[in-house]
Write an enzyme that holds these catalytic residues in place. Structure first.
Site, PDB file in Angstrom:
ATOM      1  N   ASN A   9       0.659  -1.113  -0.140  1.00 37.03           N
ATOM      2  CA  ASN A   9       0.065  -0.296   0.037  1.00 37.03           C
ATOM      3  C   ASN A   9       0.980   1.129  -0.092  1.00 37.03           C
ATOM      4  OD1 ASN A   9      -1.772   2.014   0.451  1.00 37.03           O
ATOM      5  ND2 ASN A   9      -2.385   1.353   2.575  1.00 37.03           N
ATOM      6  N   TRP A  10       0.963   1.872  -1.201  1.00 37.07           N
ATOM      7  CA  TRP A  10       1.693   3.041  -1.419  1.00 37.07           C
ATOM      8  C   TRP A  10       1.306   4.401  -0.797  1.00 37.07           C
ATOM      9  CZ3 TRP A  10       4.177   2.918  -7.047  1.00 37.07           C
ATOM     10  CH2 TRP A  10       4.822   1.560  -7.051  1.00 37.07           C
ATOM     11  N   LYS A  11       0.177   4.353  -0.230  1.00 36.50           N
ATOM     12  CA  LYS A  11      -0.541   5.447   0.340  1.00 36.50           C
ATOM     13  C   LYS A  11      -0.137   6.631  -0.552  1.00 36.50           C
ATOM     14  CE  LYS A  11       0.101   3.384   4.627  1.00 36.50           C
ATOM     15  NZ  LYS A  11       0.413   3.500   6.073  1.00 36.50           N
ATOM     16  N   HIS A  95      -9.153   0.539   5.153  1.00 34.70           N
ATOM     17  CA  HIS A  95      -7.966   0.854   5.810  1.00 34.70           C
ATOM     18  C   HIS A  95      -7.840   1.766   7.179  1.00 34.70           C
ATOM     19  CE1 HIS A  95      -3.558   2.178   6.447  1.00 34.70           C
ATOM     20  NE2 HIS A  95      -3.452   1.259   5.827  1.00 34.70           N
ATOM     21  N   GLU A 167      -4.970  -5.516  10.459  1.00 30.89           N
ATOM     22  CA  GLU A 167      -3.994  -4.508  10.720  1.00 30.89           C
ATOM     23  C   GLU A 167      -4.312  -3.905  12.116  1.00 30.89           C
ATOM     24  OE1 GLU A 167      -2.165  -3.226   6.814  1.00 30.89           O
ATOM     25  OE2 GLU A 167      -4.023  -2.002   7.134  1.00 30.89           O
ATOM     26  N   GLY A 234       2.898  -1.140   4.305  1.00 32.41           N
ATOM     27  CA  GLY A 234       3.072   0.336   4.152  1.00 32.41           C
ATOM     28  C   GLY A 234       4.512   0.797   3.795  1.00 32.41           C
ATOM     29  N   GLY A 235       5.021   1.237   4.630  1.00 34.41           N
ATOM     30  CA  GLY A 235       6.288   1.759   4.598  1.00 34.41           C
ATOM     31  C   GLY A 235       7.215   1.304   3.863  1.00 34.41           C
TER      32      GLY A 235
END
Ligand code: PEP
Length: 250
Positions: A9-11, A95, A167, A234-235
């Site tokens: 998930n690149w946000k 999310h 999550e 994520g990160g």
């Protein structure tokens, strides 16, 4: 059959050029000999180019969100039909950042899920407790409620297009991660909860991803747990080497 999945998930990160660069690196670096599905979720504006870029690869493209309506006066929003029309078949819904910063309730997420399923999309359905819920020993209740109110109205046949992503909010972007045993305990509970409502075949076949500060150095241990079928990252999804290392750990 339950599938192993590693999704990034690149946000709200990476402009058009950076998206192309990261995709090129991922094409080079993601392991070819691993039986797993890889997914990347760039921002809306870069989805069409990502779909084209990844056309002949084993990397699927997901949107990070969508609106529940078919179309209409919803300024700034994107519909399932629009995503499908550019070749996006998967969407992340629920999310925790959508829930906490944009007021998405279980009811809204349920409607979004219905809209995605109506368009034959695959849904990565995110849910998980806040730190206080865990401190109050209320985390199982919270997770069960999110599942029930957001997802448990769907028909049996639609489960083949559902991926669950547990999550815990306290582990997202914090560097803190659930221990492998905490992840396994919750994933087993989730599978049992699905089984009680939908039966053992659906429960056994649904992939349950863990998300929350998964990194190259902790992925292997988390993924080794029997009810953890992969990760939502994520990160660490923003660096090709890290994402590839996590993908290899599956
Ligand atoms: C996420 O946002 O879904 C996530 C798991 O983030 P991170 O890996 O950075 O904790």
């Amino acid at each position: 059959m339950r599938q192993k999945i590693v999704a990034g998930n690149w946000k709200m990160n990476k402009n058009a050029e950076e998206t192309e660069d990261l995709l090129n690196e991922l094409i080079d670096k993601l392991p070819a000999d691993v039986e797993a599905q890889f997914v990347v979720a760039p921002t809306f504006v870069n989805l069409a180019s990502a779909v084209q870029h990844l056309e002949f690869t084993n990397i699927a493209v997901a949107a990070q969100n969508m609106h529940q309506a078919e179309n209409g006066a919803f300024t700034g929003e994107i519909s399932a039909d629009m995503l499908k029309s550019i070749g996006v078949e998967t969407v992340i819904l629920g999310h925790s950042e959508r829930r906490s910063y944009f007021g998405e309730t279980d009811d809204i997420i349920a409607k979004k899920t219905d809209a995605a399923l109506k368009h034959d999309m695959t849904v990565i359905f995110c849910f998980g407790e806040e730190l206080q819920d865990r401190k109050d020993n209320n985390h199982f209740n919270v997770v069960e409620t999110q599942l029930r109110d957001g997802l448990f109205h769907i028909e049996d046949k639609n489960w083949e297009r559902i991926i669950l992503a547990y999550e815990p909010v306290w582990a997202i972007g914090t560097g803190e991660t659930a221990s492998p045993d905490q992840a396994q305990e919750m994933h087993a509970f989730i599978r049992e909860t699905v089984e009680k409502k939908f039966g053992s075949e659906i429960a056994e076949n649904v992939s349950i991803l863990y998300g929350g500060s998964v990194k190259p150095d902790n992925a292997k241990e988390i993924f080794s747990k029997p009810d953890v079928d992969g990760g939502l990252i994520g990160g660490a999804a923003l660096k090709a080497d890290d994402f590839a290392a996590i993908a290899s750990a599956i």
